[in-house]
Design an enzyme around this catalytic site. Sequence first.
Site, mmCIF file in Angstrom:
data_model
loop_
_atom_site.group_PDB
_atom_site.id
_atom_site.type_symbol
_atom_site.label_atom_id
_atom_site.label_comp_id
_atom_site.label_asym_id
_atom_site.label_seq_id
_atom_site.Cartn_x
_atom_site.Cartn_y
_atom_site.Cartn_z
ATOM 1 N N SER A 143 -5.036 -114.028 -22.833
ATOM 2 C CA SER A 143 -5.562 -112.672 -23.055
ATOM 3 C C SER A 143 -5.339 -112.159 -24.472
ATOM 4 C CB SER A 143 -4.939 -111.724 -22.045
ATOM 5 O OG SER A 143 -5.186 -112.245 -20.774
ATOM 6 N N ARG A 158 -6.383 -113.504 -33.719
ATOM 7 C CA ARG A 158 -5.092 -112.945 -34.155
ATOM 8 C C ARG A 158 -4.290 -112.612 -32.911
ATOM 9 N NH1 ARG A 158 -8.791 -109.143 -33.888
ATOM 10 N NH2 ARG A 158 -9.859 -110.094 -35.639
ATOM 11 N N ASP A 196 -8.454 -112.015 -19.791
ATOM 12 C CA ASP A 196 -8.141 -111.293 -18.537
ATOM 13 C C ASP A 196 -9.259 -110.329 -18.136
ATOM 14 O OD1 ASP A 196 -7.509 -109.653 -20.700
ATOM 15 O OD2 ASP A 196 -5.510 -109.105 -19.990
HETATM 16 C C1 BGC Z 1 -6.031 -108.490 -26.158
HETATM 17 C C2 BGC Z 1 -7.152 -108.726 -25.189
HETATM 18 C C3 BGC Z 1 -6.705 -108.417 -23.785
HETATM 19 C C4 BGC Z 1 -6.052 -107.051 -23.698
HETATM 20 C C5 BGC Z 1 -5.528 -106.753 -22.314
HETATM 21 C C6 BGC Z 1 -5.430 -107.112 -25.966
HETATM 22 O O1 BGC Z 1 -4.338 -106.953 -26.796
HETATM 23 O O2 BGC Z 1 -6.459 -108.631 -27.486
HETATM 24 O O3 BGC Z 1 -7.608 -110.057 -25.266
HETATM 25 O O4 BGC Z 1 -7.806 -108.478 -22.923
HETATM 26 O O5 BGC Z 1 -5.008 -106.969 -24.620
HETATM 27 O O6 BGC Z 1 -4.602 -107.679 -21.899
#
Ligand code: BGC
Length: 481
Positions: A143, A158, A196
């Site tokens: 995620s 990143r 996610d």
């Molecule tokens: C991430 C996402 C993720 C979200 C919730 C963010 O910091 O960059 O990829 O879906 O958090 O978990």
Amino acid sequence: MADAHKDLSDQLARLEEMFTIPQAKLKQITERFVGELEKGLSVEGGDIPMNPTWCMGYPTGHEKGTFIALDMGGTNLRVCEVILTEKKGEFEIIQSKYKMPEELKTGTADELWNYIADCLQQFIQQHHDMKELNHLPVGFTFSYPATQEYIDHGVLQRWTKGFDIDGVEEKDVVPPFEAAIAARGLPLKLTALVNDTTGTLIASAYTDTDMKIGCIFGTGCNAAYMENVGSIPKLAHMNLDPDLPMAINCEWGAFDNEHAVLPRTPYDITIDKESPRPGQQTYEKMIAGLYLGEIFRLVLLDLHQNPDCSMFEGQDISLLQKPYFLDSGFLSQIEEDPHDNLQNTLELFKSTLNISPSRSELEFIRKLAEMIGIRAARLTACGIAAIVKKKGWKTCHVGADGSLFSKSKFFKGRQAQGLKDILDWPEEYGKGKGDPVEVLPSEDGSGVGAALIAALTMQRVKEGQVAGIRDPQAMLRAFKM
Ligand code: BGC
């Protein structure tokens, strides 16, 4: 002596001004958001990455098979075995959780991949015969923002959410993951790397065909929705059928990194400056669970140091001085204190921070927790409304997961009110249930969702629809399809 009560009410008025987002501002933010979603899909790109995920369609409910779903969350690593059964929309799941050691978040890439593979090994040894000839497909919920040329590939753009592991950014995360699996001889094959939010979208749509957006309101904040390929100019060079569906992981946490529209307070600016990735995730840093307690802490600390008012005078504030010492659950507990005299809040402050606030300080604390929570929930409404407007949907369901959504008592109501303010719904709406855009708790996105996306990918390989699949032949061989 100065009137402490009056001083605090002056401060409160100042903070209210800073943290309150009126209807007109919400609408302005949303308008800009719509444009930024478009920009993210364009060849030039913008703040919001709008990552194509190669999850190309919804489940029918008739998916079948056994899958391993792996979820690398912020606090836990979860391994699930998901069995999608014959019965429409039904599944069985067994799972184990492994604590992600805090030091892993700032450790080395090798430590990360070895830890993940060790947990998988434990799980497989517990539930399977290692000599199984057929490989099990893995849906890996990773995620973080990743550029995916294929569904079984992902270059980490990143780290977010406070992660800071060297040597992972700007590289494909799949090969080191696969190498760690191969080194342990595990009968597993990564089939889909999943965000996610995409998992949430697909898992929710498995049982509710009105689901159009998957959201996470937790440690981080983000959304995914289904676009059509023809509306994604940055994929035009691939000459795909424009009517094909493509789930887009928005990575909307990066909205307004240009600082054009969000009303940032000095506290938001400090959070950003002191984070491992300054300049990134501007929107997320005002909303997500990881940051709300920190915003609250920074305000209290600022007031303690402010000569114009008195806050925790003469008290030991050493714990309050610790960065990230308070989480969003702390704010929820304050907001949910049922006593007029805020007795629970007093106890909470004593036990957590070793501080005994006065009555007027307690009242201030409660209002501050509310302000931060309301602002976060209303800002999330801008992102949802922007997707809805971009797609021209009049009604839809939104599947949501994450601790803010599921654990904070007031979040949903405030978000619904925000949506009403932006979308100008009639009086009877804005309460959540039955709203034109209704945000509902989702099915388990990183378990069932990841398994379903792996199943959909295998189905595509079988049917010869191999766009966005790195090595379809290898998949056919591994799964003896
Ligand atoms: C991430 C996402 C993720 C979200 C919730 C963010 O910091 O960059 O990829 O879906 O958090 O978990």
